[in-house]
Design a protein around this motif. Sequence first.
Motif, mmCIF file in Angstrom:
data_model
loop_
_atom_site.group_PDB
_atom_site.id
_atom_site.type_symbol
_atom_site.label_atom_id
_atom_site.label_comp_id
_atom_site.label_asym_id
_atom_site.label_seq_id
_atom_site.Cartn_x
_atom_site.Cartn_y
_atom_site.Cartn_z
ATOM 1 N N ASN A 103 -14.820 -1.104 -8.571
ATOM 2 C CA ASN A 103 -14.454 -0.612 -9.548
ATOM 3 C C ASN A 103 -15.727 0.518 -9.881
ATOM 4 N N PRO A 148 -7.796 -4.177 -2.063
ATOM 5 C CA PRO A 148 -7.607 -3.951 -2.498
ATOM 6 C C PRO A 148 -7.271 -3.403 -3.938
ATOM 7 N N ASN A 149 -6.446 -2.338 -4.244
ATOM 8 C CA ASN A 149 -6.265 -1.825 -5.284
ATOM 9 C C ASN A 149 -7.296 -0.596 -5.250
ATOM 10 N N SER A 200 -7.882 3.482 -5.146
ATOM 11 C CA SER A 200 -7.614 4.878 -5.253
ATOM 12 C C SER A 200 -8.100 5.819 -5.323
ATOM 13 N N ALA A 225 0.797 -1.324 0.002
ATOM 14 C CA ALA A 225 -0.398 0.231 0.199
ATOM 15 C C ALA A 225 0.397 1.556 -0.058
ATOM 16 N N GLY A 233 -1.932 -3.050 -2.397
ATOM 17 C CA GLY A 233 -2.130 -2.938 -3.463
ATOM 18 C C GLY A 233 -2.946 -1.345 -3.552
ATOM 19 N N CYS A 234 -3.008 -0.769 -2.355
ATOM 20 C CA CYS A 234 -4.224 0.674 -2.303
ATOM 21 C C CYS A 234 -3.247 1.864 -2.730
ATOM 22 N N TYR A 235 -3.738 3.178 -3.201
ATOM 23 C CA TYR A 235 -3.291 4.303 -2.980
ATOM 24 C C TYR A 235 -3.921 5.691 -2.207
ATOM 25 N N PRO A 289 -12.972 -3.594 -4.463
ATOM 26 C CA PRO A 289 -11.670 -3.561 -5.022
ATOM 27 C C PRO A 289 -11.350 -2.617 -5.550
ATOM 28 N N GLY A 290 -10.874 -1.886 -6.211
ATOM 29 C CA GLY A 290 -10.610 -1.140 -7.922
ATOM 30 C C GLY A 290 -10.913 0.029 -8.229
#
Length: 348
Positions: A211, A155-156, A158, A121, A138-140, A173-174
């Motif tokens: 997403n 995860p992931n 942003s 992260a 994977g996070c921002y 996620p996403g």
Amino acid sequence: MEFRLSELAARLGLTLRGDDCVVTGVGTLESAGPDDITFLADAKYAALLDTTRAAAVVVDEAHAAGVGRALVSANPYMDFARILFLFTPAQGCLEGTGVHERAFVHPGAEVDPTADIYPFAFVADGAKIGPRTRVFPGCYVGEGCVIGEDCTLYPNVSLMAGTVLGNRVMIHPGAVLGADGFGYVPTDDGRQKIPQVGRVVVEDDVEIGANTAIDRAMLDRTVIGHGTKIDNLVQIAHNCILGEHCTIVSQVGIAGSTKVGRGVIMAGQAGVADHVTIGNDAIIGPQCGVRTDVEEGRRMGGHPAMDYGTYMRNMSLAPKIPDLFKRVKALEKELAALVTKRTGEDNE
């Protein structure tokens, strides 16, 4: 994981009918085994009570007599959902470990000691992460972001610079929050980008699906109101304001500067034009195209959007149009023959 029925009854304030036993899982009336608990929320499935193998059933008073072991509830669906929480293990294996050595946390960031930052992260300068919040791999988390208490970034996810999350926000996620809004000015040399210098603000108890994209405002804020639930693959454009406790279903698209009131429901693939106002408690049906303001409490359907009753009448008539067309053509021929005959008689 296991619970005695008496324990579940005590926790949830329900009445146990029948003898006590231990349950170790959950299931439907059809799939539940002899160690599982299930529920009946709709009377049309009551016949399944005779064949279910479940150890116990969460039911209302009217159906309790037909069950060997019952947890009697005024709202079986809601109380079974509460039981599901008890049987659902938390995702993530690093809870309580703090900042992992393989995560990057900028020295200028503030992370509460009880927060968990998973491997890979990224937490940027000036970001603030509150107590018991979890940031998965994977996070921002961009510059100046603020994340409240008990949030979960799966995860992931942003969060671009300046994004603000309240307490108990869950993002799947996403998802991307705070990307630039789609703003351009036409010029002789093509479209010139307009800088998007606002931010995204998400209030308490919001859940955002996988997403989904929520764009930052051009100047001020894009706001997601308290308790709103957003499904997967939703697009919310810059400067939109969503009120409290809205329900936004998958693949909805909301164009810029739209204002959505409290308690609004938008069904799958609905689309809303820019600068539209949707009143409190309105319902926008599936694939509905909204171009103009919607009054409070209205139910809309169709493309373009119309009153839902009118839309349903149109839909019921649509299959009859081919036959109606044939009948009209036949009537036109008969009318033309009559006109020809009358014209001939007049000329005699």
